[in-house]
Design an enzyme around this catalytic site. Structure first.
Site, PDB file in Angstrom:
ATOM      1  N   GLU A  84      -5.274 -10.567   2.187  1.00 53.12           N
ATOM      2  CA  GLU A  84      -5.052 -10.101   1.146  1.00 53.12           C
ATOM      3  C   GLU A  84      -4.683 -10.788   0.046  1.00 53.12           C
ATOM      4  OE1 GLU A  84      -2.308  -6.686   1.839  1.00 53.12           O
ATOM      5  OE2 GLU A  84      -3.799  -5.721   3.107  1.00 53.12           O
TER       6      GLU A  84
ATOM      7  N   GLU B 181      -7.626  -4.915   8.822  1.00 52.59           N
ATOM      8  CA  GLU B 181      -6.433  -4.350   9.383  1.00 52.59           C
ATOM      9  C   GLU B 181      -6.442  -3.011   8.986  1.00 52.59           C
ATOM     10  OE1 GLU B 181      -3.089  -6.982   7.394  1.00 52.59           O
ATOM     11  OE2 GLU B 181      -2.115  -5.034   6.965  1.00 52.59           O
TER      12      GLU B 181
HETATM   13  C1  GAL Z   1      -0.756  -5.242   4.605  1.00 53.35           C
HETATM   14  C2  GAL Z   1      -0.445  -6.470   4.929  1.00 53.35           C
HETATM   15  C3  GAL Z   1       0.540  -6.641   6.119  1.00 53.35           C
HETATM   16  C4  GAL Z   1       1.562  -5.488   5.970  1.00 53.35           C
HETATM   17  C5  GAL Z   1       0.979  -4.390   6.171  1.00 53.35           C
HETATM   18  C6  GAL Z   1       1.933  -3.252   6.047  1.00 53.35           C
HETATM   19  O1  GAL Z   1      -1.091  -4.942   3.400  1.00 53.35           O
HETATM   20  O2  GAL Z   1      -1.623  -7.174   5.036  1.00 53.35           O
HETATM   21  O3  GAL Z   1       0.999  -8.123   6.068  1.00 53.35           O
HETATM   22  O4  GAL Z   1       2.277  -5.995   4.694  1.00 53.35           O
HETATM   23  O5  GAL Z   1       0.120  -4.396   4.533  1.00 53.35           O
HETATM   24  O6  GAL Z   1       1.521  -1.818   5.947  1.00 53.35           O
END
Ligand code: GAL
Length: 833
Positions: A434, A511
């Site tokens: 991100e 993710e």
């Molecule tokens: C994502 C990020 C992670 C964590 C997660 C929590 O956007 O890549 O590191 O912050 O959100 O939901």
């Protein structure tokens, strides 16, 4: 006088001595270190007297000892990525632990006379952070990025036949991280001694260019560092390829080729190879010897696996020719109460738990992993997506990686890839998470291409991805199109649109989920909620709560199950980690995440069984929630969920049937995407069995599972627990290795007289360890607890916690005793060998 003499002898004995008999020796510096949090230029000097400093063993994380404080790295910021418009005081963002500031480590060691004229290299598996390395007072190296492995040429500074002093200064800035990074020499430090001609650190490349039915070609490239004026053709290489049991399968003995500048190039054929996979993690070794005439100059062993990786447009990811979905989790590097240290026992326990859940891959979010993790993944069978950065040029935190990006990014990526390019568990490189450069159309795509090109140059055998959370931006500015694999963080509802636009014709859920829950905590009414906060700083374990940008597990599963071009996911996260207590950004105390499928103590939350029922369908899962101790809720609606691999089940409360539920396989992405379906858990109905109208009455709650033919095949019963009565101790391993590093993780439960878990118990338990071990740490998985991890007493959280016992150097029996007011005590016997 006498006393003084004795002291001198002892301190001499305490100084590590380098062994120097073979052509290559490697020593790991674990004991004998001195440590301080003060700072002075003088600390690098060889003659500085560090006697008053703290004695520590490495790996060491100085910050995990606390104490927790709201003021540690309090960040007054707006987290743009999370949709925050105005700055607020983020209390536990980095865990509320004292990692900011300077720390020094010093070690004296004796180098034997035989070391004269040899080459010496110091290898740091990771040092947090901005490591300045001094040998005998002289600066020998610097590496800023705390997660990466690096090495330093120690040859010009080391003195043979003398005591040498290694000093390392580390410094962590405030607002340099979005989570708890740990602090100090939290990974191992090694000294490698070589002849003048030798194979350098990470100096071999093993690939398997052809893997066919019945045979595989193995190529071994071996780099050589030589004295001036020498060429590889002045040397000879002998490599034997062996099976794990030592059986030799192929060998090659040849002089260096005049046309090769610094590399030997060898090819082998292995007949009927066993291919590496998570289910069958077979490993081979290439054992290499370098000769000058008949004189042995170096020996080097490379472990590798034979397997194929393929990404086929529209069709998916193929491992050894078999379509394979990533059933992955993202994990941070910390081991909860042990902090950032790379501990073999802690890492292997995590992998065992994940494998039992059916997980087949780990994403090392968002940085370079410890070698202990990668070795364990190779051996135990776990694919790895090895990640590197959370920032490129654009900032997420004021003192993040963007400050050093231009100067260090290539060096950092090169070290990651050279370190792990021979490890079969690694199946993909991930160049970023991100990164804010996503929104910069002039920069994002170009940087993506540049970093991916570096990966390809260093390792042409693996695909490269990155996790992007701005799907519209990266599809429009071509950043997604540049990547071998387009990785999307969250927003599965965008997958189809993006898949249609992207040339790769596949989508990775790099993710997913960010579902939040606290082990053993249930909130009513049971409703789907986003960013919900409660006065107790917990989230509901009904698994119905998520973040503003995220969703529930099933909202991802349905995509990957129904579409070949969705190649699987990496759930945020496998284990809870220190820091990032979303949604409790500003609500101290709250020091750790609620995202984990497993809590900070390594205890599975309900969600573990949900994933297990879907990811490991071959194993029986039959799990009931919530607990059944709801004094005061008698007669009130108290929904019951069952997580099972079976298609249907019937629920009984005190013997009365509450009806049968079956997984609703008619649910599709299309017919479940509207907001009413979302609110009514339509997608969940395909995967979990839910009784939404059951009313609480104390007693027994039983579930009977039926197979696809309607035959009753399994049952599970739970009882309302009585008063806390005694303590139960169960170790993950009852026999551990002596040597000061191995750990046994003991699950501690407060139970009633019949052995039922008391799900509301919060008794304080005190621990004593006798014999060949000591109390290392404990955790209860409660993000809002400020108890010390190291003090041998802690409150159980919803009836449970984990106590960690370490072995001392000497083998023998270890006794762990646990006591609590009003509870019968428990004693557990462990053995250290
Ligand atoms: C994502 C990020 C992670 C964590 C997660 C929590 O956007 O890549 O590191 O912050 O959100 O939901």
């Amino acid at each position: 006088m006498k006393g003084k003499l004795k002291l001198a002898v002892i301190s001499l004995l305490a100084i590590p001595m380098l062994l120097q008999a073979q052509v290559r020796t490697e020593q790991t510096f674990k004991k004998g270190w001195k440590f301080t949090r003060e700072d002075s230029k003088d600390f690098s000097r060889q003659d500085y007297n560090d006697a008053k400093w703290q004695s520590v063993t490495v790996p060491h994380d100085w910050a995990i000892y606390g104490p927790f404080s709201v003021n540690n790295d309090k960040q007054n910021v707006a987290i743009a990525q999370d949709g925050q418009k105005e700055a607020m005081e983020h209390a536990g963002r980095t865990g509320g632990l004292p990692f900011v500031g300077v720390g020094w480590y010093r070690l004296n060691f004796e180098a034997p006379a035989s070391m004269a004229g040899k080459k010496a290299t110091l290898v740091f598996d990771g040092a947090m952070s901005h490591a300045r390395v001094y040998i005998n007072g002289q600066e020998a190296g610097y590496w800023p990025y705390g997660y990466n492995s690096f090495f330093v040429d120690a040859t010009p500074y080391l003195k043979a036949n003398e005591v040498n002093t290694l000093a390392v200064r580390l410094e962590n800035e405030s607002e340099s991280s979005r989570w708890y990074p740990g602090a100090g020499l939290y990974r191992n430090v090694h000294l490698v001694i070589n002849e003048d001609v030798h194979i350098p650190v990470w100096g071999t490349v093993v690939t398997t260019p052809v893997v066919e039915e019945g045979f595989a070609r193995v190529n071994v490239k071996t780099e050589l560092v030589m004295p001036e004026g020498k060429k590889v053709s002045d040397y000879r290489i002998v490599t034997q390829v062996k099976r794990a049991d030592g059986k030799m399968l192929a060998s090659d003995d040849r002089p260096g080729n005049k046309l090769d500048a610094t590399f030997f190039n060898q090819n082998f054929v292995i007949y009927n190879p066993s291919l590496w996979s998570p289910d069958s993690p077979v490993l081979y070794t290439a054992e290499t010897k370098i000769y000058e005439g008949d004189v042995l100059k170096d020996e080097y062993t490379t472990r590798f696996g034979i397997r194929t990786l393929e990404i086929i447009p529209d069709k998916g990811f193929f491992l050894n020719g078999k379509m394979t979905k990533f059933r992955g989790v993202c994990n941070h590097h910390d081991l909860g109460p042990l902090g950032g240290i790379a501990n073999e026992a802690g890492i292997r326990r995590q992998i065992r738990i994940l494998k039992d859940m059916g997980c087949n891959a780990i994403r090392t979010s968002h940085n370079m992993p410890a070698p202990e993790l990668i070795r364990a993944c190779d051996e135990m069978g776990m694919m790895v997506m090895a990640e590197s950065f959370d920032e490129w040029k654009g900032a997420k935190v004021q003192n993040g990686y963007h400050k050093i990006f231009d100067e260090w990014v290539e060096k950092d990526l090169v070290n990651l890839i050279r370190h792990y390019r021979n490890n079969p568990s690694i199946v993909m490189w991930c160049i970023g998470n991100e990164v804010p450069d996503q929104w910069n159309g002039n920069r994002g795509p170009k940087l993506s291409r540049m970093l991916q090109d570096i990966c390809h140059r260093e390792d042409p055998t693996r695909p490269v991805t990155q996790g992007m959370d701005a799907p519209d931006a990266v599809v429009n500015n071509n950043m997604a199109a540049v990547m071998d694999v387009a990785g999307f963080n969250y927003r599965p509802h965008k997958y189809l649109e993006n898949y249609k636009k992207l040339p790769q014709c596949i989508v990775l859920g790099s993710e997913t989920a960010s579902t939040v829950s606290s082990r053993g905590v249930y909130k009513f009414p049971v409703e789907r909620r986003s960013m919900q906060k409660y006065p107790d700083h917990q989230s509901s374990s009904y698994d119905v709560e998520h973040c503003g940008w995220s969703n529930l597990p099933e909202d991802d599963w349905i995509w990957h199950e129904d579409n070949t071009w969705c190649i699987g996911e990496f759930v945020w996260t496998g284990f809870d980690y220190l820091g990032e207590p979303t949604p409790y950004y500003t609500d101290w105390p709250s020091h750790s995440s609620l995202f984990g499928i497993v809590d900070l103590a390594g205890l599975p939350k309900d969600r573990f069984y949900l994933y297990r029922s879907h990811w490991n369908p071959g194993k029986e899962t039959l799990h009931i929630l919530p607990h059944w101790n709801w004094e005061g809720r008698e007669g009130e609606v108290t929904p019951v969920f069952v997580y099972t691999n079976y298609p249907s089940a019937e629920l009984f409360i005190n013997g009365k049937s509450q009806g049968k539920r079956s997984k609703d396989l008619s649910v599709t992405v299309e017919n479940s995407k509207d907001s009413i379906s979302t609110a009514e858990f339509k997608r969940q109905q395909r995967y979990r069995l839910m009784w939404m109208d059951t009313r609480y009455e104390p007693g027994s709650i039983k579930v009977v599972a039926y197979d696809k033919d309607g035959k009753a095949v399994a049952e599970k019963e739970m009882h309302t627990a009585g008063a806390p009565h005694h303590i139960e101790l169960v170790a993950d391993r009852t026999t551990i290795d002596a040597g000061g590093e191995d750990l046994s993780f003991v699950t501690v439960k407060v139970v009633d007289k019949d052995g039922n878990l008391c799900p509301l118990a919060d008794n304080e338990i005190r621990f004593k360890v006798k014999g060949a071990g000591f109390y290392r740490a404990g955790a209860n998985g409660n993000p809002a607890s400020l108890e010390s991890f190291q003090v041998p007493r802690m409150k159980v959280f919803n009836g449970m916690m984990t106590a960690i016992v370490a072995a001392t150097d000497k083998p023998g029996e270890i006794l762990l005793e646990a006591t609590g007011k009003g509870l019968q005590k428990a004693v557990l016997k462990l053995e250290s060998k």
